[in-house]
Design a protein around this motif. Sequence first.
Motif, mmCIF file in Angstrom:
data_model
loop_
_atom_site.group_PDB
_atom_site.id
_atom_site.type_symbol
_atom_site.label_atom_id
_atom_site.label_comp_id
_atom_site.label_asym_id
_atom_site.label_seq_id
_atom_site.Cartn_x
_atom_site.Cartn_y
_atom_site.Cartn_z
ATOM 1 N N GLY B 121 -6.967 -6.417 -0.102
ATOM 2 C CA GLY B 121 -6.169 -5.784 -1.153
ATOM 3 C C GLY B 121 -6.926 -4.657 -1.825
ATOM 4 N N PHE B 124 -7.256 -1.745 0.550
ATOM 5 C CA PHE B 124 -6.012 -0.982 0.672
ATOM 6 C C PHE B 124 -5.813 -0.086 -0.546
ATOM 7 C CE2 PHE B 124 -1.452 -0.389 0.036
ATOM 8 C CZ PHE B 124 -1.067 0.086 1.282
ATOM 9 N N GLY B 125 -6.082 -0.633 -1.739
ATOM 10 C CA GLY B 125 -5.921 0.148 -2.965
ATOM 11 C C GLY B 125 -6.844 1.349 -2.986
ATOM 12 N N SER B 128 -5.764 3.951 -0.456
ATOM 13 C CA SER B 128 -4.578 4.687 -0.919
ATOM 14 C C SER B 128 -4.963 5.752 -1.941
ATOM 15 C CB SER B 128 -3.559 3.729 -1.533
ATOM 16 O OG SER B 128 -3.098 2.810 -0.566
#
Lengths: 126, 138
Positions: B121, B124-125, B128
């Motif tokens: 998580g 991914f953050g 991004s």
Amino acid sequence: MAGRPLSPHLSIWKWGPHMLVSILHRATGDGMATVGFGILLWWLGSLASGPLAYADFLAIMGSPIGIIVLVLLSWAFFNHMSSGIRHFVLDLGAGYELDTNRRWSVATPIIGVALTILFWIAILLT
Amino acid sequence: MDRNTPLQNAGAKGTAIGNVRGLGAAHEGAGHWLQQRFTAIGNLMAVSFLLISFILLPDYSYLTVHAWLSDLLPAFALALLIVSTFWHARLGLSVLIEDYVDDAGNKFAAKALLNIAIIAGAGFGLFSIARIALAGTL
């Protein structure tokens, strides 16, 4: 189970405000760590993916149900924040007198709700 | 056990504290506790930045939000937010698992899953945010 005395479970205690604060602290924290992170990563991922993905995000999170989820999430943050700051005070060794402890236990969820309301008023006004 | 247990009554590990050390659900001590506090301070600053930004943003359209997040300071602040909050959540959810998952095997599995989810998580953050920031102004 361990062969040593364990503390009795929730159901046998007489409920007090401190217990509510403790449970809410865990519940709001775990709520943010699951639902909150999901929405945060969806938001960042859709922004990184492009206008079409972001439009989907806006359509769903901007819907009435989406707004309700966001309001609940913001409440989870402000509630967790106020009970977390209470934890910091208790960590200093302060606020354990029965009256003081009860007073701040009652105050923290109220402060959490008040900050949530102020936040959304600020969002709507600007 | 008395508060002042005589040494001869304290059992195989020598002292009274030795008898109880490590018996908590986590089997360890203060490092976790301190990290939870450090990251809590980080969370308070980073999430305050995010919420004040939400209040100050003129609208939430793609162009506005993307332009905002591609600036250096917001991208940096949100990257710190990801690290601090995911770290904090990993500690909090670990305690949840330690409290409610009794079986040692299930506890290990739940913690393994938690660690993978947290790393994935947060990764991914951060990825991004990097993509948004490095794309520059559209």
